[in-house]
Design an enzyme around this catalytic site. Structure first.
Site, PDB file in Angstrom:
ATOM      1  N   LYS A 141       0.744  -1.180  -0.002  1.00  0.00           N
ATOM      2  CA  LYS A 141      -0.197  -0.105  -0.135  1.00  0.00           C
ATOM      3  C   LYS A 141       1.026   1.296   0.015  1.00  0.00           C
ATOM      4  O   LYS A 141       1.451   1.603   1.017  1.00  0.00           O
ATOM      5  CB  LYS A 141      -0.979  -0.078   1.262  1.00  0.00           C
ATOM      6  CG  LYS A 141      -2.171   0.873   1.119  1.00  0.00           C
ATOM      7  CD  LYS A 141      -2.142   2.099   0.821  1.00  0.00           C
ATOM      8  CE  LYS A 141      -1.924   2.896   1.875  1.00  0.00           C
ATOM      9  NZ  LYS A 141      -1.505   4.387   1.592  1.00  0.00           N
ATOM     10  N   GLY A 177       6.742   5.446   8.391  1.00  0.00           N
ATOM     11  CA  GLY A 177       5.872   6.543   8.488  1.00  0.00           C
ATOM     12  C   GLY A 177       5.775   7.325   9.706  1.00  0.00           C
ATOM     13  O   GLY A 177       6.930   7.369  10.493  1.00  0.00           O
ATOM     14  N   GLY A 211       2.198   4.724  13.180  1.00  0.00           N
ATOM     15  CA  GLY A 211       2.806   3.490  13.720  1.00  0.00           C
ATOM     16  C   GLY A 211       1.968   3.025  15.009  1.00  0.00           C
ATOM     17  O   GLY A 211       2.013   1.669  15.184  1.00  0.00           O
ATOM     18  N   GLU A 258       9.186   1.560  11.445  1.00  0.00           N
ATOM     19  CA  GLU A 258      10.390   2.526  11.228  1.00  0.00           C
ATOM     20  C   GLU A 258       9.750   3.830  11.108  1.00  0.00           C
ATOM     21  O   GLU A 258       9.067   4.307  10.099  1.00  0.00           O
ATOM     22  CB  GLU A 258      11.011   1.976   9.994  1.00  0.00           C
ATOM     23  CG  GLU A 258      12.474   2.666   9.791  1.00  0.00           C
ATOM     24  CD  GLU A 258      12.404   4.219   9.394  1.00  0.00           C
ATOM     25  OE1 GLU A 258      12.259   5.013  10.024  1.00  0.00           O
ATOM     26  OE2 GLU A 258      12.755   4.397   8.282  1.00  0.00           O
ATOM     27  N   CYS A 278      13.896   9.736   7.007  1.00  0.00           N
ATOM     28  CA  CYS A 278      13.660   9.261   8.178  1.00  0.00           C
ATOM     29  C   CYS A 278      15.139   9.311   9.108  1.00  0.00           C
ATOM     30  O   CYS A 278      14.959   9.720  10.253  1.00  0.00           O
ATOM     31  CB  CYS A 278      13.283   7.648   8.350  1.00  0.00           C
ATOM     32  SG  CYS A 278      13.891   6.766   6.883  1.00  0.00           S
ATOM     33  N   GLU A 302      10.641  15.638  15.428  1.00  0.00           N
ATOM     34  CA  GLU A 302      11.133  15.478  13.844  1.00  0.00           C
ATOM     35  C   GLU A 302      10.155  16.631  13.061  1.00  0.00           C
ATOM     36  O   GLU A 302       9.229  16.625  13.141  1.00  0.00           O
ATOM     37  CB  GLU A 302      10.702  14.108  13.593  1.00  0.00           C
ATOM     38  CG  GLU A 302      10.877  13.814  12.084  1.00  0.00           C
ATOM     39  CD  GLU A 302      10.595  12.585  11.645  1.00  0.00           C
ATOM     40  OE1 GLU A 302       9.418  12.000  11.794  1.00  0.00           O
ATOM     41  OE2 GLU A 302      11.531  11.723  11.202  1.00  0.00           O
TER      42      GLU A 302
HETATM   43  P1  NAI Z   1       1.742   8.942   7.452  1.00  0.00           P
HETATM   44  O1  NAI Z   1       2.302   8.138   8.813  1.00  0.00           O
HETATM   45  O2  NAI Z   1       0.399   9.303   7.663  1.00  0.00           O
HETATM   46  O3  NAI Z   1       2.016   8.112   6.097  1.00  0.00           O
HETATM   47  C1  NAI Z   1       2.764   6.944   5.975  1.00  0.00           C
HETATM   48  C2  NAI Z   1       1.942   5.578   5.412  1.00  0.00           C
HETATM   49  O4  NAI Z   1       0.707   5.418   6.246  1.00  0.00           O
HETATM   50  C3  NAI Z   1       1.202   6.353   4.042  1.00  0.00           C
HETATM   51  O5  NAI Z   1       0.971   5.028   3.055  1.00  0.00           O
HETATM   52  C4  NAI Z   1      -0.297   6.600   4.580  1.00  0.00           C
HETATM   53  O6  NAI Z   1      -1.264   6.364   3.568  1.00  0.00           O
HETATM   54  C5  NAI Z   1      -0.414   5.184   5.625  1.00  0.00           C
HETATM   55  N1  NAI Z   1      -1.206   5.722   6.604  1.00  0.00           N
HETATM   56  C6  NAI Z   1      -1.845   6.793   6.900  1.00  0.00           C
HETATM   57  N2  NAI Z   1      -2.989   6.548   8.103  1.00  0.00           N
HETATM   58  C7  NAI Z   1      -2.932   5.149   8.246  1.00  0.00           C
HETATM   59  C8  NAI Z   1      -3.935   4.470   9.060  1.00  0.00           C
HETATM   60  N3  NAI Z   1      -4.833   4.853   9.735  1.00  0.00           N
HETATM   61  N4  NAI Z   1      -3.947   2.841   8.934  1.00  0.00           N
HETATM   62  C9  NAI Z   1      -2.915   2.470   7.926  1.00  0.00           C
HETATM   63  N5  NAI Z   1      -2.092   3.146   7.224  1.00  0.00           N
HETATM   64  C10 NAI Z   1      -2.159   4.455   7.423  1.00  0.00           C
HETATM   65  O7  NAI Z   1       2.708  10.165   7.410  1.00  0.00           O
HETATM   66  P2  NAI Z   1       2.302  11.443   6.714  1.00  0.00           P
HETATM   67  O8  NAI Z   1       1.079  12.018   7.370  1.00  0.00           O
HETATM   68  O9  NAI Z   1       2.424  11.440   5.440  1.00  0.00           O
HETATM   69  O10 NAI Z   1       3.575  12.269   7.271  1.00  0.00           O
HETATM   70  C11 NAI Z   1       3.302  13.146   8.582  1.00  0.00           C
HETATM   71  C12 NAI Z   1       4.785  12.866   9.404  1.00  0.00           C
HETATM   72  O11 NAI Z   1       5.153  11.791   9.470  1.00  0.00           O
HETATM   73  C13 NAI Z   1       5.988  13.489   8.573  1.00  0.00           C
HETATM   74  O12 NAI Z   1       5.943  15.094   8.929  1.00  0.00           O
HETATM   75  C14 NAI Z   1       7.101  12.799   9.256  1.00  0.00           C
HETATM   76  O13 NAI Z   1       7.434  13.372  10.514  1.00  0.00           O
HETATM   77  C15 NAI Z   1       6.617  11.458   9.661  1.00  0.00           C
HETATM   78  N6  NAI Z   1       6.874  10.417   8.298  1.00  0.00           N
HETATM   79  C16 NAI Z   1       7.959   9.670   8.576  1.00  0.00           C
HETATM   80  C17 NAI Z   1       8.714   8.910   7.630  1.00  0.00           C
HETATM   81  C18 NAI Z   1       9.847   8.144   7.903  1.00  0.00           C
HETATM   82  O14 NAI Z   1      10.596   7.828   6.680  1.00  0.00           O
HETATM   83  N7  NAI Z   1      10.028   7.587   9.063  1.00  0.00           N
HETATM   84  C19 NAI Z   1       7.610   8.986   6.383  1.00  0.00           C
HETATM   85  C20 NAI Z   1       6.661   9.877   6.152  1.00  0.00           C
HETATM   86  C21 NAI Z   1       6.238  10.572   7.410  1.00  0.00           C
END
Ligand code: NAI
Ligand code: MG
Length: 484
Positions: free
Chosen positions: A180, A233, A238, A255, A289, A386
């Site tokens: 996904k 993410g 997480g 992660e 990250c 972050e």
């Molecule tokens: P996010 O954690 O919402 O998105 C990452 C993935 O999770 C995407 O595929 C999204 O569709 C999915 N997702 C979102 N809500 C979900 C749910 N309820 N159940 C299952 N999957 C879900 O991250 P977002 O909102 O794009 O970014 C926000 C902050 O997160 C960033 O500012 C950063 O601090 C952090 N982040 C960290 C990352 C890393 O590489 N560790 C990558 C992306 C974001």
């Protein structure tokens, strides 16, 4: 501009051997962050599509893919890697447009994706069990078995690299995957699905369902027929994923980013350190990250390092991804707002230097000029949270203990580095720094296909990359045979 990945309809999902429209017929717009225009529509997959994808993965696992030998799995991964390299220009352009990353950085990600395929192709037939001495008359051995169906929820910042490290390792050991990708950037995930198909990966071994996190993502993480979840993410999502994993009692790899420090001692080679210190903060516009967002430096050389870093910052240029400058736009207007919110919170700090947004950068792009702050309060928000944007803080320390206390003084623990010529200090710091990876006199943001990677604390748990990932994507069976 044709942005159909490999000629595919980007509003389709890969389920089994077919590219099909989501059952609901719904789509989401994909925005080009360099200018704010719509690139195309992508599938808004939901629970029905996830159900179909999981069923297809299960059938593959019970069928031809589950019966493939380790050598066969390795060969198909090697072919995928070759196809990735054959299509490298197209993949790099798609990633640059979709994520907003400068073309050269996108190309580095393509090469990393190919390297993951090569690495896991080579590793597939080298994962061995053990024989264990036991009671008289017994032979005991262990088998490493795939979990079955693995769910991979990935973010938008490094789609190709994260597909490589997560799906690559899972396939190498024989799992069938449901991927996904993020709604902000998923074109290379679609292209990867197509390349895997063309390489001869059996139908259903990899399914790709784009869609919103709260729909497709939540449905995948809650699905009762998924045997392992891997997520990269935000910390908030997480927690949701780990909660879903708890409901179904399945293992999960998380992660979740970090606040990774580089610790620069008074005896460090500043000339060698400088490019690493800055690049680790601004690579992919800081949306990494393992970005190094905190630079800790001995107080005796604080002004000197701040000046040297400021010199670099003032030459940094942000502009459209395909112009291939130092920094592209952030992935979205939403991410830009998050980062600008953090920059506003730095109002009470000394802004040491800023980069520049080029004059002809389109109005609708999500640009943020890189910012370097001097910070004398290690508890400040900009030194604790972050940011996920091109923002770094430089913090002075008094001595080694103080440096370690500041370095370890956040709730994260992903990556850290130590710059010093003192060998004993290198060894001490390598042990004391709280992180899943420690670099000595270098820093590898996002790099190192071969290097096990993952965090402690809020950065998550479990390890991806390197050979270590193969343990996480398998479950161990102990066989005790009595033969007298
Ligand atoms: P996010 O954690 O919402 O998105 C990452 C993935 O999770 C995407 O595929 C999204 O569709 C999915 N997702 C979102 N809500 C979900 C749910 N309820 N159940 C299952 N999957 C879900 O991250 P977002 O909102 O794009 O970014 C926000 C902050 O997160 C960033 O500012 C950063 O601090 C952090 N982040 C960290 C990352 C890393 O590489 N560790 C990558 C992306 C974001
Ligand atoms: Mg989100």
């Amino acid at each position: 501009m044709d942005i159909r990945p490999l000629g595919l309809d980007p509003s389709h999902c890969l389920i089994g051997a077919e590219w099909i429209a989501p059952k609901s017929g719904q789509t989401l717009p994909l925005i080009n962050p360099s200018d704010g225009t719509a690139l195309c529509d992508i599938a808004a997959g939901d629970a029905e599509d996830i159900n179909a994808a999981v069923a297809s993965a299960r059938a593959a696992f019970e069928g031809p893919w589950g019966r493939a030998t380790a050598v066969e799995r390795g060969r198909v991964l090697a072919r995928i890697g070759q196809l990735v390299l054959e299509h490298k220009d197209e993949l790099a352009r798609l990633e640059a447009l979709d994520v907003g990353k400068p073309y050269k950085q996108a190309m580095a990600d393509v090469v990393a994706l190919a390297r993951y395929m090569e690495f896991y192709a080579g590793a597939a037939d080298k994962l061995h069990g053990q024989t264990i001495p036991y009671l008289d008359g017994y032979t005991v051995y262990t088998l490493r078995e795939p979990h079955g169906v693995t769910g991979h929820i990935i973010p938008w910042n490094y789609p190709m690299q994260i597909i490589g490290r997560s799906v690559g390792a899972a396939l190498a050991v024989g799992n069938a995957c449901v991927l996904k990708p993020a709604e902000e950037a998923c074109l290379t995930a679609l292209a990867f699905g197509e390349l895997a198909r063309r390489a001869g990966l059996p139908a259903g071994a990899l399914n790709v369902v784009p869609g919103a996190g709260a729909q497709a993502g939540a449905a995948l993480s809650a699905h009762e027929d998924v045997d392992h979840l891997s997520f990269t993410g935000s910390v908030g999502v997480g927690k949701l994923i780990q909660t879903s994993a708890a409901e179904n009692i399945v293992p999960v790899t998380l992660e979740l980013g970090g606040k990774s420090p580089q610790v620069v001692f008074e005896d460090a080679d500043f000339d060698a350190a400088l490019p690493f210190l800055v690049n680790a903060g601004i690579q992919n516009a800081g949306q990494t990250c393992s970005a190094s967002s905190r630079i800790l430096v001995h107080e005796s050389r604080f002004d000197e390092l701040l000046n040297a870093m400021s010199g670099r910052y003032t030459s940094l240029k942000a502009g459209p991804a395909l112009d291939d400058l130092d920094v592209g736009p952030l992935v979205s207007q939403r991410q830009k707002q998050i980062v600008e919110g953090f920059i506003a919170k730095g109002g009470d700090l000394e802004l040491a230097a800023s980069g520049e947004i080029v004059g002809d950068a389109p109005e609708g792009g999500a640009y943020v000029a890189p910012r370097l702050f001097a910070c004398h309060e290690p508890d400040h928000t900009l030194a604790q949270d972050e940011v996920f944007g091109p923002v770094q803080v430089v913090i002075p320390f008094r001595d080694e203990d103080h440096a370690v206390a500041i370095a370890n003084g956040t709730r994260y623990g992903l990556v850290a580095s130590c710059w010093t010529r003192d060998g004993a200090r290198q060894m001490r710091l390598a042990r004391k720094l709280r992180a899943g990876q420690v670099f000595l006199n270098n820093y590898g943001a996002g790099g190192g296909v071969e290097l096990p990677f993952g965090g402690t604390g809020l950065s998550g748990h479990g390890r991806e990359k390197g050979f270590e990932a193969l343990y996480g994507f398998t479950s161990l069976k102990t066989v005790a045979a009595y033969h007298g």
